[in-house]
Design an enzyme around this catalytic site. Structure first.
Site, PDB file in Angstrom:
ATOM      1  N   SER A 265      -2.540   2.727   4.156  1.00 44.10           N
ATOM      2  CA  SER A 265      -2.359   1.343   3.721  1.00 44.10           C
ATOM      3  C   SER A 265      -0.895   0.949   3.859  1.00 44.10           C
ATOM      4  CB  SER A 265      -2.811   1.190   2.271  1.00 44.10           C
ATOM      5  OG  SER A 265      -1.811   1.707   1.420  1.00 44.10           O
ATOM      6  N   LYS A 266      -0.660  -0.346   3.734  1.00 41.06           N
ATOM      7  CA  LYS A 266       0.708  -0.840   3.851  1.00 41.06           C
ATOM      8  C   LYS A 266       1.584  -0.241   2.752  1.00 41.06           C
ATOM      9  CE  LYS A 266      -0.628  -5.092   6.084  1.00 41.06           C
ATOM     10  NZ  LYS A 266      -0.514  -6.516   6.258  1.00 41.06           N
TER      11      LYS A 266
END
Ligand code: GLU
Length: 502
Positions: A265-266
Site C-alpha cells: 500500500s501507499k
C-alpha cells in the site's frame, strides 16, 4: 504507418502515482515498443469528487522522468483525442440511447434514500441487497415502470441513472472471460449487480467510459492491474451489447508487501522506510528520484516484479527489456516487493554507467555543493575511484567531498585504533617527503610510503590507517594511494598539519 498494436495507461488523477501504477505503465510501454505500436495515456477523471489538483501533472512528470513517453496523451496529441475523459462527455452520452433501446440498459429513478431503505430491509433479514435480476422488477426503473411512465418521468426532469442489465434468467449465468495471463476466468453473472453506466450528474462511470474509450481509441490490448479482474465480465458484456470486438485483456499480478502478506500500500513505504512513488509528491513525500535511484534501475526492478525472461540475468537496460518483454511470461502469482533488492538493482545500474555518464552525475553533485571542477581528467579519475562505492546517488557527496574539503572531524574510534605514539612523526615524514617530490602515481606512492615507514622501523600498515583518518576523517574510503595522488602533495601536507594541530 499505424501498427495495429495499441495499448493504454489509464490512471485516475486521484493522488500520486503509486509504484504499482508505474509498473502497469511500464508493461504497456514495453509491449507497445516491442511491437512497434502506440502507447496512449488517457486520464480517467470522470469522478470529479476524487480528482486531486496536480495529480495529472505529477503522472506526466513521473513518466517523463522514467523515460516512458506516451505516443498520445493530453499533451502528445493524436488522432483519437481528447485524452481526458472529462472532455469526452458528449461521446459517452451519445452511446446511451442505443443500449436502452435494445433493452440492454435501463433508466433507474430510485432515490438514494429509497435504495438505502432497501439495503436496510435486506440487512434485517440477514440478506444483502443487490440491484440485479432478483430485485430490479420491484424497483423504480424503466423496465418495471413501462414505456409511458418512464417517458413521463424523463419529461418531468426526474433525476435518473442508467444501469446495465447484467444478466436475466433467459441466459446461462456463467460467463467465460478470456484473460491472456490467467486463461479463461468463469464468472457467475447471477452474483453481479446491474452497474450504473451513467450518473445523474451527466457523467459516465468508470466502467462505461473505459469501454467506450478503449473501443473508440482502437485499443488492441488492455494491460492493467489484477484489481480490475472482477470488472472484466461487465466490460466484456458491454462490448457484446454494442456488438464490438473486445480488446485482449491481461491482468497483472498484485505487488505484495515485503513480508509477502497482502497488497503493497501507499502507506507501507512510510512505515517501512522506502519510497513507493517515482518522484516527490507535495512537501513531505520523497520519491525514488530524491532517494537516489536512477530511472533505469527503477524500471528494471519494476519489470521484474511479475515477469522474467526465463534466463539467469536480472539486470537489463530499457532497450533490453523492450526486446525481451513478453506477456506470456507474466506471472499469475503476486510479486513480493523487496526494497533491499531494489537497492541492489540501483547499484548494478550505477556500475553500468559509462565513465563519462558517471562523471557527469558527479559534476552536477559537486556544483550543487558550491564547488567547481574543470579538470576533466581529475573528474574522471575521481569517478573511477568512487563509482564502485556508490549504491544510491544520494551517497555521491559522501564519497566526493574528500576531494574538495578536508575532514571537519575525525572518527574517535578510528583514532583510538590506529593512533600510536610514533604516528605524528611518521606523518610529518610523509609530509616532508611529499613536499620534496613531484606528482607520483598511486603505485609509486605505495613504494615511496613503504620506504618512509620502513625507515622509521615500521611496516606500511602502521602508516595507512592514520594517513587515511587524517585525509578523510575515517577508516573508510577509496584506495588511499589514489586519494593522495588526486589530492596532490600540497593538500595532503596541509591536511596532515591541520590534523596534528588538533
Ligand atoms: N482508471 C483506472 C485506474 O485508475 C484504470 C483501470 C483500467 O486500466 O482499465 O486504475
Amino acid at each position: 504507418m499505424t501498427n495495429s498494436i495499441r495499448v493504454r495507461f489509464a490512471p485516475s488523477p486521484t493522488g500520486p502515482l503509486h509504484i504499482g501504477g508505474v509498473r502497469t505503465a511500464l508493461y504497456n510501454y514495453l509491449y507497445a515498443k516491442k511491437h512497434r505500436g502506440q502507447l496512449v495515456l488517457r486520464i480517467e477523471d470522470t469522478d470529479q469528487k476524487r480528482s486531486v489538483a496536480g495529480a495529472e501533472k505529477y503522472i506526466q512528470s513521473c513518466l517523463s522522468w522514467l523515460g516512458i513517453e506516451p505516443d498520445e496523451s493530453p499533451i502528445h496529441k493524436g488522432a483519437f483525442g481528447p485524452y481526458r475523459q472529462s472532455e469526452r462527455r458528449d461521446v459517452y452520452k451519445k452511446h446511451i440511447p442505443e443500449l436502452v433501446e435494445n433493452g440492454l440498459a435501463y433508466y433507474a429513478f430510485d432515490s438514494p434514500e429509497s435504495l438505502e431503505r432497501h439495503r436496510k430491509d435486506h440487512e434485517k433479514k440477514g440478506k444483502t441487497f443487490a440491484y440485479n435480476w432478483h430485485n430490479r422488477m420491484k424497483l423504480s426503473n424503466s423496465l418495471a415502470l413501462g414505456r409511458e411512465k418512464t417517458k413521463e418521468k424523463l419529461n418531468n426532469g426526474q433525476p435518473y441513472v442508467v444501469r446495465f442489465l447484467m444478466w436475466d434468467e433467459k441466459e446461462s449465468s456463467i460467463y467465460h472471460c478470456p484473460d491472456s495471463i490467467r486463461g479463461n476466468v468463469a464468472v457467475d453473472c447471477k452474483l453481479l449487480d446491474d452497474k450504473i453506466l451513467y450518473k445523474s450528474d451527466g457523467m459516465p462511470t468508470y466502467h462505461f467510459a473505459n469501454v467506450i474509450d478503449d473501443h473508440l481509441m482502437k485499443i488492441s490490448h488492455v494491460i492493467r492491474g489484477e484489481e480490475w479482474l472482477p470488472s472484466l465480465a461487465l466490460h466484456l458484456k458491454l462490448y457484446d451489447a454494442f456488438g464490438w470486438t473486445p480488446p485482449i485483456f491481461a491482468h497483472l499480478p498484485l505487488i505484495l508487501k515485503p513480508s509477502g502478506k497482502g497488497k503493497l500500500s501507499k502507506r507501507d513505504g512510510d512505515k517501512l522506510g522506502f519510497p513507493v512513488f517515482p518522484i516527490q509528491w507535495e512537501e513531505e513525500i520523497m520519491g525514488y528520484k530524491e532517494e537516489g535511484y536512477l530511472p533505469e534501475a527503477v524500471l528494471n526492478f519494476l519489470a521484474l516484479l511479475g515477469w522474467n525472461d526465463g534466463g539467469e540475468n536480472e539486470v537489463f537496460s530499457l532497450e533490453e527489456l523492450i526486446s525481451l518483454f513478453d506477456l506470456e511470461r507474466v506471472h499469475h502469482a503476486g510479486a513480493r516487493f523487496d526494497p533491499e533488492k531494489n537497492k541492489w538493482f540501483n547499484q548494478q545500474h550505477i556500475q553500468r554507467l559509462s565513465p563519462s555518464d558517471f562523471s557527469g552525475l558527479c559534476k552536477a553533485v559537486i556544483e550543487n555543493h558550491g564547488f567547481t571542477i574543470n579538470d576533466e581528467k581529475k573528474l574522471k579519475s575521481i569517478g573511477l575511484m568512487i563509482q564502485p562505492r556508490v549504491v544510491l546517488t544520494t551517497e555521491l557527496w559522501r564519497e566526493l567531498k574528500h576531494f574538495f574539503v578536508g575532514p571537519k572531524s575525525y572518527d574517535e574510534k578510528a583514532l583510538q585504533k590506529v593512533w600510536k605514539e610514533k604516528t605524528p612523526s611518521l606523518l610529518l615524514a610523509v609530509a616532508d617527503m611529499l613536499s620534496r617530490g613531484g606528482e607520483m602515481s598511486p603505485e609509486k606512492l605505495k613504494s615511496v610510503l613503504t620506504r618512509v615507514a620502513e625507515e622509521a622501523g615500521m611496516g606500511i600498515g602502521a602508516l595507512m590507517g592514520p594517513l587515511r583518518v587524517v585525509l578523510v576523517g575515517a577508516l573508510s574510503g577509496p584506495d588511499l594511494f589514489s586519494i593522495i595522488n588526486t589530492l596532490g602533495a600540497e593538500e595532503v601536507t596541509e591536511r596532515i598539519h591541520s590534523a596534528l594541530k588538533r
